[in-house]
Design a protein around this motif. Structure first.
Motif, PDB file in Angstrom:
ATOM      1  N   THR A 617       0.843  -1.190   0.000  1.00  0.00           N
ATOM      2  CA  THR A 617       0.000   0.000   0.000  1.00  0.00           C
ATOM      3  C   THR A 617       0.877   1.238   0.000  1.00  0.00           C
ATOM      4  O   THR A 617       2.070   1.197   0.304  1.00  0.00           O
ATOM      5  CB  THR A 617      -0.933   0.066   1.226  1.00  0.00           C
ATOM      6  OG1 THR A 617      -0.139   0.215   2.410  1.00  0.00           O
ATOM      7  CG2 THR A 617      -1.813  -1.165   1.321  1.00  0.00           C
ATOM      8  N   GLN A 621      -2.096   3.990   3.373  1.00  0.00           N
ATOM      9  CA  GLN A 621      -2.893   2.766   3.272  1.00  0.00           C
ATOM     10  C   GLN A 621      -4.196   2.956   2.503  1.00  0.00           C
ATOM     11  O   GLN A 621      -5.095   2.129   2.596  1.00  0.00           O
ATOM     12  CB  GLN A 621      -3.190   2.182   4.662  1.00  0.00           C
ATOM     13  CG  GLN A 621      -1.954   1.802   5.463  1.00  0.00           C
ATOM     14  CD  GLN A 621      -2.303   1.139   6.768  1.00  0.00           C
ATOM     15  OE1 GLN A 621      -2.804   0.022   6.787  1.00  0.00           O
ATOM     16  NE2 GLN A 621      -2.052   1.841   7.875  1.00  0.00           N
ATOM     17  N   MET A 624      -3.878   0.382  -2.574  1.00  0.00           N
ATOM     18  CA  MET A 624      -3.140  -0.885  -2.562  1.00  0.00           C
ATOM     19  C   MET A 624      -2.790  -1.252  -3.992  1.00  0.00           C
ATOM     20  O   MET A 624      -3.620  -1.139  -4.905  1.00  0.00           O
ATOM     21  CB  MET A 624      -3.971  -2.002  -1.929  1.00  0.00           C
ATOM     22  CG  MET A 624      -3.350  -3.387  -2.063  1.00  0.00           C
ATOM     23  SD  MET A 624      -4.314  -4.688  -1.262  1.00  0.00           S
ATOM     24  CE  MET A 624      -3.748  -4.493   0.446  1.00  0.00           C
TER      25      MET A 624
END
Length: 674
Positions: A617, A621, A624
């Motif tokens: 990622t 985050q 991805m």
């Protein structure tokens, strides 16, 4: 499949471990016979061995709060056999980087008749392990989440698709070429070598989350022809001397790059896995540094040495003796492969370096334990072949943030794992002069030990495993996880505690804690996190069978995100997907797991015939990246001739299937998986 066709297949793995060492399946069987095993977990089985609680997985799973660990905040997707990417509701997946997409030079457009030189400026084939390096260049895990370098491996090639301008309309298999017996057109060989290796490509996202290639002078392809430096104990060794580098300090190219590694000092490590099939040695007797790795006496995968122009970069793949001394031929060329290759993604003028202290074998990848100032650098690697081993490296030098560079990997100790029935284990040092690694067993020095890492591991008594693949280290607990993908060649009398099943079609994930919380320890405690398989033949860490939302087989890719979700990727062979014992699993997939509770949910399924591999990622985050490798690889010869490929992903219609990178995001902008 004929015997010759099998030996040309990239998945072909000659069995070369004749050590007689006690296999892991024997250990696991003994371990399964202990009532506490899958229900008590690591801590119950080996309590008292570890001084103090070193990891969450050292607690009994049934004693844990069901809400502990990272959340899995998505509904599992169903098993699928469709020719598309499926992600949970509330997510989207977009293709951003296909085989043949240009990154440098005059940006040649993808076409079936691209030249070998074109391919040197385009994405290679069969995307695999990768990492996103934020553009600031300070840390591999912190910085921009919208701008950076994607660095990824291109594991191998399918020549019938690569040379489609020539092969179209022919009944040809995925591992063959119409001119395999030679002479081979030199430009075909050039294209094949340039389709291997690594991409370093700058990618940037716009305000809508659309990622695109950015023209940048740092974009480059590292291929099977790129100049490489040899570092560590094997540098300058007599067994590394070749016509290209008589002093044994340099070579050309990195091949069969599967998984990868990311160093604490912000560089990329490309693994060299099933490289032996690229060579041939017709000498009557092979040295063990060829034979123990599967170099063949009669045929090589692509017969590059038969290029019609006789180029030196091609003839080197014939490792037969042709001169009076090693500096006059390429008898030692196979010894240049099987290493971890370090690449600086931010310096296009830097020379990639093969770090020989990490050992020579079929490296799946390398995973680093979190580096701590003043402590050694520790990393782990699996040898992805049946009945091979798991290794650990501990540096001699101490890590210094901002100062340490790759040369810290050139001095240290390489260990190999032995797993015991009671859940304990030892790291056995592969050091010249110790444990039989001396002249009595044919070793001359430490360089020789590392060139012959597999033989050294045989001699010290390592535990043969069921194809060790990717590793991952829990960022909080420091527990180490490894996938053991499968091993259908294991017989009932070869079962042990850590490899518990004969004819192991489904695989497992093993994990361990280093003793006393010391990553450099020579002792560890282990258990099995999950036995993969269908609902009727699987077990999670609590001893319960996997349910329909969690079943999987052939675990391969493995990665922890910053919140400790364990992402599991699958690689059932394309020839076996959706058939026989693999029918319940559908296409290959990716799942997420909570390492504390053992909960597992299916997050993604891929198109027909593919492997799902490579996962990372952005630092926030919220994006991805995953790779889809070899869609349509199971297309029959007749189907290929009719352009009726089993997959037309990612472009649909009647297009060629192409490996590609996919960017996944939540539509609400949240963290992936949360």
């Amino acid at each position: 499949m004929t015997d010759l066709a099998a030996r040309l297949d990239p998945d072909f793995e000659p069995e070369t471990n004749n050590s007689g060492n006690r296999p892991f399946a024997d250990v696991v069987k003994a371990r399964l016979d202990r009532r506490s095993f899958l229900r008590g977990g690591l801590g119950l089985a080996v309590s008292g061995f570890v001084a103090g609680p070193v990891a969450a997985c050292a607690r009994r799973p049934e004693a844990q709060d069901a809400s502990s660990g990272p959340s899995l905040g998505f509904n599992a997707v169903p098993v699928s056999s469709t020719d598309t990417i499926v992600v949970p509701d509330g997510y989207e997946a977009r293709v951003i980087y296909r085989w043949g997409d240009a990154i440098s030079g005059d940006f040649p457009a993808f076409a079936p008749d691209n030249s070998g030189e074109d391919q040197a400026h385009q994405a290679g084939m069969h995307h695999d392990g990768m990492h996103f390096f934020p553009i600031e260049g300070d840390s591999p895990w912190q910085g921009s989440s919208t701008d950076g370098f994607l660095v990824m491996n291109h594991e191998y090639i399918e020549t019938r698709f690569l040379h489609y301008a020539v092969t179209q309309g022919s009944e040809i298999s995925s591992w063959g070429t119409p001119d395999h017996a030679g002479p081979r057109p030199a430009d075909h060989v050039l294209k094949e070598l340039n389709a291997h290796g690594v991409s370093v490509v700058r990618m940037r996202a716009d305000a809508n989350g659309n990622w695109r290639v950015v023209a940048d002078p740092r974009n480059r392809r590292i291929t099977g022809l790129t100049r490489m430096e040899i570092a560590g104990p094997a540098r300058g060794h007599a067994k590394m001397a070749t016509f290209y580098s008589p002093d044994g300090t340099h070579t050309r190219g990195t091949l069969s790059n599967c998984a990868h590694g990311v160093t604490p000092w912000n560089t990329y490590m490309a693994a060299e896995e099933n490289w032996s099939g690229y060579f041939v040695n017709t000498d009557g007797e092979m040295p063990r540094e060829h034979a123990r790795y599967g170099v063949r006496p009669d045929v090589s995968r692509h017969n590059w040495h038969l290029a019609d122009d006789g180029g030196d970069g091609y003839v080197r793949f014939d490792a037969s003796t042709k001169a009076d001394a090693p500096a006059g031929d390429y008898r030692n060329e196979p010894n240049m492969f099987g290493w971890m290759t370090e690449i600086d993604p931010f310096d296009p003028d830097s020379t990639p370096v093969k770090r020989t202290t990490l050992g020579r074998f079929a490296h799946e990848g390398v995973v680093f334990a979190p580096a701590e100032a003043g402590q050694p650098v520790v990393c782990y690697s699996g040898d992805d072949s049946r009945f091979e081993y798991i290794y650990k490296f501990v540096s001699d030098g101490a890590y210094q943030p901002g100062v340490t560079r790759g040369d810290i990997l050139d001095t240290g100790t390489l260990y190999v794992a032995r797993f015991n029935d009671d859940g304990s284990g030892e790291w056995l040092p592969l050091v010249y002069g110790q444990n039989g690694l001396d002249e009595s067993n044919g070793f001359t020095d430490q360089g020789d030990v590392l060139i012959n890492t597999r033989t050294a591991a045989d001699i010290v008594g390592a535990t043969p495993m069921d194809r060790p693949e990717w590793g991952a280290v829990d960022p909080e607990t420091r527990a180490v996880y490894f996938t053991l993908t499968n091993n259908t060649r294991r017989t009932a009398d070869q079962v042990d505690a850590a490899n518990p099943r004969a004819d192991n079609a489904f695989g497992s994930i093993i994990r361990w804690n280093e003793a006393d919380g010391d990553q450099a320890s020579t002792r560890f405690n282990w258990d099995i996190f999950v036995l993969a398989g269908p609902e009727g033949d699987s077990r999670d860490v609590n001893g319960a069978p996997l349910d329909q939302d969690a079943i999987f087989a052939a675990p391969d890719g493995l990665w922890f995100d910053a919140d400790r979700r364990l992402w599991i990727q699958c690689d059932i062979s394309d020839s076996a997907l959706n058939s026989g014992v693999y029918t319940p699993f559908g296409n290959n997939k990716m799942l997420a797991a909570n390492p504390d509770t053992g909960e597992i949910r299916r997050f993604l399924t891929g198109p027909v015939g593919c492997e799902i591999t490579g996962v990372v990622t952005t630092p926030d985050q919220r994006t991805m990246f995953i790779n889809v490798q070899h869609p349509g690889a199971n297309t029959s010869e007749a189907g290929f001739a009719a352009a009726n490929f089993d997959s037309h992903w990612p472009d649909g219609g009647r297009t060629l299937p192409r490996s590609a990178t996919v960017a996944i995001r939540r539509l609400d902008g949240g963290k992936i998986g949360a």
